[in-house]
Design a protein around this motif. Structure first.
Motif, PDB file in Angstrom:
ATOM      1  N   VAL A 162       0.844  -1.194   0.000  1.00 21.04           N
ATOM      2  CA  VAL A 162       0.000   0.000   0.000  1.00 21.04           C
ATOM      3  C   VAL A 162       0.882   1.248   0.000  1.00 21.04           C
ATOM      4  O   VAL A 162       2.041   1.198   0.408  1.00 21.04           O
ATOM      5  N   ASP A 163       0.317   2.339  -0.480  1.00 18.81           N
ATOM      6  CA  ASP A 163       0.930   3.645  -0.293  1.00 18.81           C
ATOM      7  C   ASP A 163       0.253   4.266   0.918  1.00 18.81           C
ATOM      8  O   ASP A 163      -0.989   4.323   0.976  1.00 18.81           O
ATOM      9  N   TYR A 164       1.064   4.694   1.859  1.00 15.39           N
ATOM     10  CA  TYR A 164       0.501   5.226   3.094  1.00 15.39           C
ATOM     11  C   TYR A 164       1.140   6.577   3.399  1.00 15.39           C
ATOM     12  O   TYR A 164       2.355   6.694   3.457  1.00 15.39           O
ATOM     13  N   VAL A 165       0.298   7.563   3.564  1.00 13.18           N
ATOM     14  CA  VAL A 165       0.775   8.888   3.965  1.00 13.18           C
ATOM     15  C   VAL A 165       0.098   9.228   5.285  1.00 13.18           C
ATOM     16  O   VAL A 165      -1.132   9.198   5.377  1.00 13.18           O
ATOM     17  N   ARG A 166       0.897   9.541   6.278  1.00 13.60           N
ATOM     18  CA  ARG A 166       0.357   9.801   7.614  1.00 13.60           C
ATOM     19  C   ARG A 166      -0.762  10.846   7.565  1.00 13.60           C
ATOM     20  O   ARG A 166      -0.629  11.869   6.891  1.00 13.60           O
ATOM     21  N   TYR A 167      -1.822  10.531   8.251  1.00 20.20           N
ATOM     22  CA  TYR A 167      -3.004  11.401   8.343  1.00 20.20           C
ATOM     23  C   TYR A 167      -3.807  11.484   7.039  1.00 20.20           C
ATOM     24  O   TYR A 167      -4.834  12.134   6.998  1.00 20.20           O
ATOM     25  N   GLN A 168      -3.341  10.817   6.008  1.00 18.64           N
ATOM     26  CA  GLN A 168      -4.048  10.905   4.721  1.00 18.64           C
ATOM     27  C   GLN A 168      -4.767   9.622   4.329  1.00 18.64           C
ATOM     28  O   GLN A 168      -5.718   9.656   3.561  1.00 18.64           O
ATOM     29  N   GLY A 169      -4.274   8.492   4.813  1.00 16.64           N
ATOM     30  CA  GLY A 169      -4.910   7.230   4.464  1.00 16.64           C
ATOM     31  C   GLY A 169      -4.037   6.360   3.581  1.00 16.64           C
ATOM     32  O   GLY A 169      -2.875   6.689   3.331  1.00 16.64           O
TER      33      GLY A 169
END
Lengths: 218, 218
Positions: free
Chosen positions: B52-59
DNA sequence: ATCTATTTTTAGCTTTGTCTAAATTTAATT
DNA sequence: AATTAAATTTAGACAAAGCTAAAAATAGAT
């Protein structure tokens, strides 16, 4: 019942712990390729749950409930093996690994219906008996091929060792369940046997003969 | 791939995370009946693994590999559902729970052979498409029954809600996939519909119509 | 632009099942 | 009966997957 608990019960059963014989933690650890200390932990847990009798430093044996549970897992394992061979064209050396996973699926209806689909088989692809729903085994008076006398014969009904290499060896040599085998001669020197099978004569080592079950018919 | 990781990927996919849309940890937590903090932990783990691509606070959203993996699990789930209905006489409201377990069995041969046994089905018992081995979906131009105009008709091809109560309701009212349904009238007051199905006329609520997929044929 | 309310993350704890290393018990040998 | 070797258990640690409660970031409303 966690997967791990189920695997322990199954292993203890296979090591003979169903006949109120005490199985050592070492033996279980070796069989499961784990450490004795891990087995001790699980022994306590299973004992808490009333599935095994555990005496420190003495080993474990299955309680009545433990035996029943182990048998239900073995039943599932063997039914899935039959399914894989009969319905999905797996070979008998491929089924074990997958059945190890399938045996943990929880659904009574699933296993009952599978049994029905397969026409209530009594033996798995290796000739091992499938326990009934109520935990009964159909015993069969089978002997190891290595133990029947010269000139007697029987039908090959099972294997003792069901490892992949042994099963592949049998395939390669056209030795299959259902074949009629006659012992023609035994060699004192190395205990190898000369046998007649499906019209052909061949020589097999003692190690092979000691891992083939036959049902004598003369 | 642990069972838990697989369940997360599947959920993210179902929430739309396959189209590089960011799915919030909250949404995932709600869907999986777990806590957002647990989802955060798993998001990091799946991100580490490149699923997955995960960006903090973004989903999170699925990577290409993540999508492929999710599709293979969904494929397994749906094939097992077909198996349960077609071969073991399960009803369509009984299959989900068992398929949730079966979808995690690891054996490529198993799923290929199962596909073959079932004659390469394109849809599961709820009308959901089964991804192919290489991760392709067969799309179908289906519409919700609630969205087609008065006097048009179509064949019922799927359900949007596949909860047990809804499926049982459909059974009770003899609404089944394959039935031809014609919209006779819509009631402005409560958006309920008068429909004709297999010769009979009946009235169904908007909620029912909004959970039935039909393929228009006029 | 600031302030809340909400969402999301972090930190720290729990359980399950495992491990290693140390301690203990049993069994075998003299 | 004492000693030693082997088997077994205990104690303490770890990873996976989850939780709670507190902290931090975002977004919405004024």
């Amino acid at each position: 019942m966690t997967r791990s608990e189920e695997n322990y019960l199954k292993t203890i059963f296979h090591l003979g712990g169903g006949d109120s014989k005490s199985i050592t933690t070492n033996a279980i650890a070796e069989q499961m390729e784990t450490k004795p200390s891990s087995v001790t932990d699980m022994a306590k847990k299973l004992s808490e749950k009333g599935l095994v009798d555990y005496v420190r430093y003495q080993g474990v044996s299955l309680t009545e409930v433990g035996v029943k549970t182990a048998l239900s897992i073995i039943r599932k394992h063997r039914l899935w093996e039959v399914f894989l061979v009969k319905k999905l064209d797996f070979t008998w050396d491929e089924v074990h690994e997958v059945a190890e996973q399938l045996e943990h699926i929880k659904s009574e209806k699933l296993i009952d219906k599978l049994d029905e689909l397969l026409d209530f088989p009594k033996y798995d692809p290796h000739g091992d008996p499938i326990p009934t729903k109520d935990g009964k085994f159909q015993e069969r008076d089978e002997k190891l091929l290595s133990e029947i006398p010269i000139n007697s014969q029987g039908v090959c009904v099972g294997v003792k060792d069901s490892s992949v290499p042994f099963l592949k060896f049998l395939d390669k040599n056209k030795i299959a369940l259902g074949n009629t085998i006659k012992v023609l001669d035994k060699e004192d020197f190395d205990n190898s046997l000369r046998i007649q099978m499906e019209g052909k004569e061949m020589r097999i080592s003692h190690q092979i003969a000691a891992n083939l079950y036959v049902k004598k018919n003369d």
